[in-house]
Design a protein around this motif. Sequence first.
Motif, PDB file in Angstrom:
ATOM      1  N   ALA A  85      10.140  12.575  66.107  1.00 22.03           N
ATOM      2  CA  ALA A  85       8.993  13.350  65.801  1.00 22.03           C
ATOM      3  C   ALA A  85       7.737  13.240  64.557  1.00 22.03           C
ATOM      4  O   ALA A  85       8.234  11.828  63.804  1.00 22.03           O
ATOM      5  N   THR A  86       6.571  13.954  64.752  1.00 30.44           N
ATOM      6  CA  THR A  86       5.902  12.944  63.382  1.00 30.44           C
ATOM      7  C   THR A  86       5.247  14.711  62.337  1.00 30.44           C
ATOM      8  O   THR A  86       5.095  15.324  62.771  1.00 30.44           O
ATOM      9  N   LEU A  87       5.398  14.461  61.270  1.00 30.45           N
ATOM     10  CA  LEU A  87       5.534  16.000  60.392  1.00 30.45           C
ATOM     11  C   LEU A  87       4.083  15.103  59.269  1.00 30.45           C
ATOM     12  O   LEU A  87       4.678  13.926  58.406  1.00 30.45           O
ATOM     13  N   TYR A  88       3.330  15.892  58.873  1.00 27.34           N
ATOM     14  CA  TYR A  88       2.688  15.506  57.331  1.00 27.34           C
ATOM     15  C   TYR A  88       3.899  15.715  56.311  1.00 27.34           C
ATOM     16  O   TYR A  88       4.149  16.323  56.495  1.00 27.34           O
ATOM     17  N   MET A  89       3.830  15.115  55.488  1.00 30.07           N
ATOM     18  CA  MET A  89       4.202  14.816  54.358  1.00 30.07           C
ATOM     19  C   MET A  89       4.365  15.778  53.352  1.00 30.07           C
ATOM     20  O   MET A  89       5.026  16.909  52.676  1.00 30.07           O
ATOM     21  N   ASP A  90       3.103  15.784  53.346  1.00 32.78           N
ATOM     22  CA  ASP A  90       2.686  16.945  51.743  1.00 32.78           C
ATOM     23  C   ASP A  90       3.278  17.777  52.447  1.00 32.78           C
ATOM     24  O   ASP A  90       3.293  19.469  51.275  1.00 32.78           O
ATOM     25  N   LYS A  91       2.704  18.655  53.631  1.00 27.95           N
ATOM     26  CA  LYS A  91       3.395  20.411  53.747  1.00 27.95           C
ATOM     27  C   LYS A  91       4.843  20.031  54.385  1.00 27.95           C
ATOM     28  O   LYS A  91       5.847  21.718  53.491  1.00 27.95           O
ATOM     29  N   LEU A  92       5.775  19.040  54.609  1.00 29.04           N
ATOM     30  CA  LEU A  92       7.202  19.015  54.592  1.00 29.04           C
ATOM     31  C   LEU A  92       7.359  19.441  52.897  1.00 29.04           C
ATOM     32  O   LEU A  92       8.128  20.472  52.517  1.00 29.04           O
ATOM     33  N   ARG A  93       6.703  18.695  51.968  1.00 35.36           N
ATOM     34  CA  ARG A  93       7.316  18.887  50.312  1.00 35.36           C
ATOM     35  C   ARG A  93       6.865  20.514  50.415  1.00 35.36           C
ATOM     36  O   ARG A  93       7.469  21.299  49.544  1.00 35.36           O
ATOM     37  N   ALA A  94       5.729  21.065  50.254  1.00 34.31           N
ATOM     38  CA  ALA A  94       5.497  22.068  50.255  1.00 34.31           C
ATOM     39  C   ALA A  94       5.939  23.427  50.986  1.00 34.31           C
ATOM     40  O   ALA A  94       5.697  24.565  50.221  1.00 34.31           O
ATOM     41  N   LEU A  95       7.248  23.071  51.666  1.00 34.10           N
ATOM     42  CA  LEU A  95       8.465  24.166  52.452  1.00 34.10           C
ATOM     43  C   LEU A  95       8.487  25.118  50.795  1.00 34.10           C
ATOM     44  O   LEU A  95       9.788  25.226  51.196  1.00 34.10           O
ATOM     45  N   LYS A  96       9.054  23.391  50.231  1.00 31.61           N
ATOM     46  CA  LYS A  96      10.244  23.659  48.961  1.00 31.61           C
ATOM     47  C   LYS A  96       8.976  25.152  48.731  1.00 31.61           C
ATOM     48  O   LYS A  96      10.322  25.732  47.798  1.00 31.61           O
ATOM     49  N   GLY A  97       8.760  25.480  48.673  1.00 33.11           N
ATOM     50  CA  GLY A  97       7.363  26.835  47.549  1.00 33.11           C
ATOM     51  C   GLY A  97       7.890  28.002  48.602  1.00 33.11           C
ATOM     52  O   GLY A  97       7.494  29.200  48.316  1.00 33.11           O
ATOM     53  N   LEU A  98       8.709  27.811  50.173  1.00 35.98           N
ATOM     54  CA  LEU A  98       8.963  29.515  50.438  1.00 35.98           C
ATOM     55  C   LEU A  98      10.531  29.187  51.153  1.00 35.98           C
ATOM     56  O   LEU A  98      10.642  30.427  51.426  1.00 35.98           O
TER      57      LEU A  98
END
Length: 700
Positions: A85-98
């Motif tokens: 799987a390939t995922l944007y790291m900036d979006k993964l880090r943003a999940l902490k806010g959710l």
Amino acid sequence: MLDKRSGTRLANLWDDAKAKGMSDPELLVYRSNVLGSDKRVTNYGGGNTSSKIRQKDPLTGESVEVLWVKGSGGDSASIRLDGFATLYMDKLRALKGLYRGLDHEDEMVGYLPHCTFNLNPRAASIDTPLHAFVPKPCVDHMHPDAIIAIAAAKDSKALTREIFGDAIGWLPWKRPGFELGLWLERFCLENPGAKGVVLASHGLFTWGETPKECYETTISVINQAIAWFERRSEGVAIFGGEVVKSLDTEARRAVAAKLMPRIRGLISEKSHKIGHFDDSPAVLEFVNSRDLRPLAALGTSCPDHFLRTKIRPLVIEFDPAKPDVDAVVTRLAGDIAAYRVGYQAYYDKCKHADSPPVRDPNAVVYLMPGVGMFTFAGDKATARISGEFYVNAINVMRGASTVSSYVGLPDQEAFDIEYWLLEEAKLQRLPKPKALAGQIALVTGGAGGIGRATANRLLREGACVVLADIDETALASANDELAKAYGKDFVRPVLINVTSEDQVISGFAETSVEFGGIDILVSNAGLASAAPIEETTLALWNKNMDILSTGYFLVSREAFRLFRAQKIGGNVVFVASKNGLAASPNAAAYCTAKAAEIHLARCLALEGAEAQIRVNVVNPDAVLRGSKIWTGEWKEQRAAAYKMSTDDLEEHYRSRSMLKRSVFPEDIAEAIYFFASDMSAKSTGNILNVDAGNAQSFTR
């Protein structure tokens, strides 16, 4: 540099020459494959690897950081680029806010698809946050037995400190998910000099700045644990020492041949199971030991283990010094029923209001002192892999109980993994089983044209197939061809002369040991002969009767014995001939023997019906292409009988048929599949002619 010598230590398999010139994603694949190539590093499908790679964003054209992480369900040893799987790291880090906290962490899985880079369809696994939040470029998560033995010990944290000092940390048990990813991140930030962490009851995380550094850290940490265990366990009685002696190899397989069909029958009421037998030294050491029962009762620790094996096995009581197998058979039904009651109690005690319904309550793993281990699952590969996972569990128990006390995962924690709603969703996404999944077929004459085509047809529908033939060379060729097409787990060769009672009995016993029993017998072994009656010798007459009548009786008798032992029905398909119904000139021995086949099938249909054993007949005619009986004298003899050349014979048969069509092995295989499948579930004692139409052979 790590020691590259073979032996108890893991070898450093990193090859700079191979790695040179690889792209970052290719290096990740290479690292994964090398790690997965040794089951001491991680078991089949277990563990995962990742790399954080700078790539060009297809939307903006800018360089972005992308997490490449093993996708859900992949296997490290065989994974390729499309397995990640390939995922944007900036979006993964943003999940902490959710993230709303531990009670809501499962909802974070639903956000992962929103982080996908470059429309990659590969689903991200539940371990994705663990890799994303470790602030290192390369991360390995492996399940080595030597490390899990530390992770499953009573004093796991102290042992980790003793072995690794500050280089490798320790975290308590936590189910994989978003929260554990945050724990790992916090550990890394608070321990910047650490190279990895042991997860209690789970496995190992290691990391590095480069793929090679990460790989070598993983290997060195495992080797450090192996060396420590070797020093600490020297002179210690493993599992409390041996209390019974193993039966010899032949006797162990004889016990397996007798018990596996009976176990299979008792656990296949709702769906048929395939068995696997393991009497390797590691298994025998465990089942023969003093501590077998208390350790087995504790269950497995690593989630990867018990998801494949259930939380604990069933121990079959048996004294190899007084090997009363019949007594074991008598007790089996009660023992299996008691296991089911215990499993239901485990479910009832641990279930939540939204838990999925209870699944199959039967054991997967069966341990027998002096004999070995039986494992059963819906297909052969899963049964074999389940056994491999339990060997991993044995290795873990050996290590932990040698230096400390082994601790299984608490029932509630195990249940919460086994019946995790995310795990249930994964199971619901699995494709529907094929029509013959869980079915075991034995095909006599399996190396010939009709036999090989039949095996191919049954394998295509998910069956396991035993190819039985007298021609060793052709048998090896057919086995290689079909194993390459469908996988080695699904096909086995066995040398059987159907006229030999001993070979038939041993061939069916081998089938029971390899797969657990039998569901389908395709009796297809044959020959053909032609001679005027006055030139028919007694030897020729007897040869036809031996193969086409006695041979069919012998294989049917053994199949019936297994069917009755399993008590789950059965299916017999005879490949007879048009000549069993319609006489042909100069072939009295052949036609008479084929007629005997058909009448034997009728008799067996009567005998088997009350036990749901169906018996039917397929009658081919003039199957020239690919058929072994049409090579050599038979073809010349039939051509002579019709006063034509052998080259004209196929056209002769085609022209004389009512439909003016040739008959091929695949046509016969299709008819056999019809009778072997549930499409003909209400048919027995029937004859299906596949002859392109021949009025003489009409059954009525």
